[in-house]
Motif scaffolding. Structure first.
Motif, PDB file in Angstrom:
ATOM      1  N   HIS A 127       0.927  -1.392   0.075  1.00 32.72           N
ATOM      2  CA  HIS A 127      -0.252   0.520   0.233  1.00 32.72           C
ATOM      3  C   HIS A 127       0.973   1.306  -0.029  1.00 32.72           C
ATOM      4  N   MET A 128       1.979   1.136   0.888  1.00 29.89           N
ATOM      5  CA  MET A 128       2.835   2.461   0.890  1.00 29.89           C
ATOM      6  C   MET A 128       3.082   2.452  -0.777  1.00 29.89           C
ATOM      7  N   ARG A 129       3.966   1.909  -1.551  1.00 33.12           N
ATOM      8  CA  ARG A 129       4.269   1.692  -2.451  1.00 33.12           C
ATOM      9  C   ARG A 129       3.159   2.116  -3.506  1.00 33.12           C
ATOM     10  N   THR A 145       3.317   6.080  -2.771  1.00 37.66           N
ATOM     11  CA  THR A 145       4.009   6.254  -3.378  1.00 37.66           C
ATOM     12  C   THR A 145       3.633   6.492  -4.835  1.00 37.66           C
ATOM     13  N   LEU A 146       3.807   5.731  -5.333  1.00 37.02           N
ATOM     14  CA  LEU A 146       3.596   5.956  -7.118  1.00 37.02           C
ATOM     15  C   LEU A 146       2.336   6.501  -7.539  1.00 37.02           C
ATOM     16  N   ASP A 147       1.366   6.781  -6.975  1.00 42.09           N
ATOM     17  CA  ASP A 147       0.452   7.866  -6.829  1.00 42.09           C
ATOM     18  C   ASP A 147       0.347   9.381  -6.679  1.00 42.09           C
ATOM     19  N   GLN A 148       1.593   9.601  -5.484  1.00 40.55           N
ATOM     20  CA  GLN A 148       1.526  10.564  -5.473  1.00 40.55           C
ATOM     21  C   GLN A 148       2.427  11.503  -6.818  1.00 40.55           C
ATOM     22  N   LEU A 205       2.250  10.002  -9.892  1.00 41.41           N
ATOM     23  CA  LEU A 205       1.939  10.557 -11.182  1.00 41.41           C
ATOM     24  C   LEU A 205       0.963  12.158 -10.846  1.00 41.41           C
ATOM     25  N   GLN A 206       0.263  12.156  -9.871  1.00 41.97           N
ATOM     26  CA  GLN A 206      -0.006  13.664  -9.669  1.00 41.97           C
ATOM     27  C   GLN A 206       1.060  14.493  -9.753  1.00 41.97           C
ATOM     28  N   GLN A 207       2.591  14.505  -9.935  1.00 44.80           N
ATOM     29  CA  GLN A 207       3.096  15.317  -9.383  1.00 44.80           C
ATOM     30  C   GLN A 207       4.211  15.753 -11.169  1.00 44.80           C
ATOM     31  N   ARG A 208       4.169  14.583 -12.167  1.00 44.84           N
ATOM     32  CA  ARG A 208       4.292  14.808 -13.218  1.00 44.84           C
ATOM     33  C   ARG A 208       3.800  15.888 -14.365  1.00 44.84           C
ATOM     34  N   PRO A 209       5.223  16.329 -14.518  1.00 43.73           N
ATOM     35  CA  PRO A 209       5.499  17.733 -15.597  1.00 43.73           C
ATOM     36  C   PRO A 209       3.600  17.328 -16.728  1.00 43.73           C
ATOM     37  N   GLN A 210       2.995  18.133 -17.010  1.00 45.53           N
ATOM     38  CA  GLN A 210       1.995  18.750 -18.133  1.00 45.53           C
ATOM     39  C   GLN A 210       2.770  18.153 -19.486  1.00 45.53           C
ATOM     40  N   PRO A 211       2.343  17.574 -20.815  1.00 44.88           N
ATOM     41  CA  PRO A 211       2.533  17.003 -21.942  1.00 44.88           C
ATOM     42  C   PRO A 211       3.093  18.465 -22.858  1.00 44.88           C
ATOM     43  N   GLU A 212       2.737  19.658 -22.092  1.00 43.00           N
ATOM     44  CA  GLU A 212       4.042  21.335 -23.127  1.00 43.00           C
ATOM     45  C   GLU A 212       4.938  21.666 -22.024  1.00 43.00           C
ATOM     46  N   GLU A 213       5.378  21.015 -20.619  1.00 45.77           N
ATOM     47  CA  GLU A 213       6.225  21.671 -20.340  1.00 45.77           C
ATOM     48  C   GLU A 213       7.223  20.107 -20.728  1.00 45.77           C
ATOM     49  N   LEU A 214       7.202  19.275 -21.146  1.00 47.13           N
ATOM     50  CA  LEU A 214       7.815  18.200 -21.723  1.00 47.13           C
ATOM     51  C   LEU A 214       8.695  19.261 -22.819  1.00 47.13           C
TER      52      LEU A 214
END
Length: 144
Positions: A108-110, A113-116, A118-127
């Protein structure tokens, strides 16, 4: 005292039915008993072709051979760290009764962490502006 023995009642009932029942029971058991070879294979009956003193010595030697083999295998047994590295033993040092709960908690901890992340990943425009993605690789617009 001899007078008491003489006056005692003597049971004169026939024994034939009881003895016949016993004989039939014995015959039935004799028919279903295992043969000598089966008993030898199951280590119930010892080998009768060898003297009893040699049988005892043979059993002692067999036990010693097993003990020596076990000691040899234990000496070459891998260390705990190696077994953890090979995923044979869990890396959790909790008591066995708690290991399942610890494993579930770790899972559950993994996931959290994965959910967090994924929420913090940059948007395609930034990339695209950073030059990591090209406009052709934009995941929002599938290639036609």
């Amino acid at each position: 005292m001899d007078n008491m023995i003489l006056n005692a009642e003597i049971d004169e009932s026939p024994l034939s039915t009881t003895s016949m029942d016993r004989r039939n029971s014995l015959e039935k058991h004799l028919q279903t008993r295992p043969d000598a070879q089966d008993l030898k294979e199951r280590h119930i009956l010892l080998d009768t072709t060898v003297a009893p003193s040699l049988q005892a010595r043979g059993q002692e030697l067999a036990r010693q051979r097993t003990t020596d083999s076990l000691k040899r295998h234990l000496e070459h047994r891998p260390e705990r760290d190696e077994l953890v590295e090979r995923n044979i033993l869990p890396h959790i040092n909790a008591a066995p009764a708690l290991q399942a709960h610890a494993k579930e908690l770790e899972k559950h901890m993994r996931a959290d962490t994965l959910d967090q992340r994924l929420q913090q990943r940059p948007q395609p425009e930034e990339l695209i502006t950073q030059g990591i993605l090209t406009e052709d690789e934009d995941p929002r617009f599938p290639a036609v």
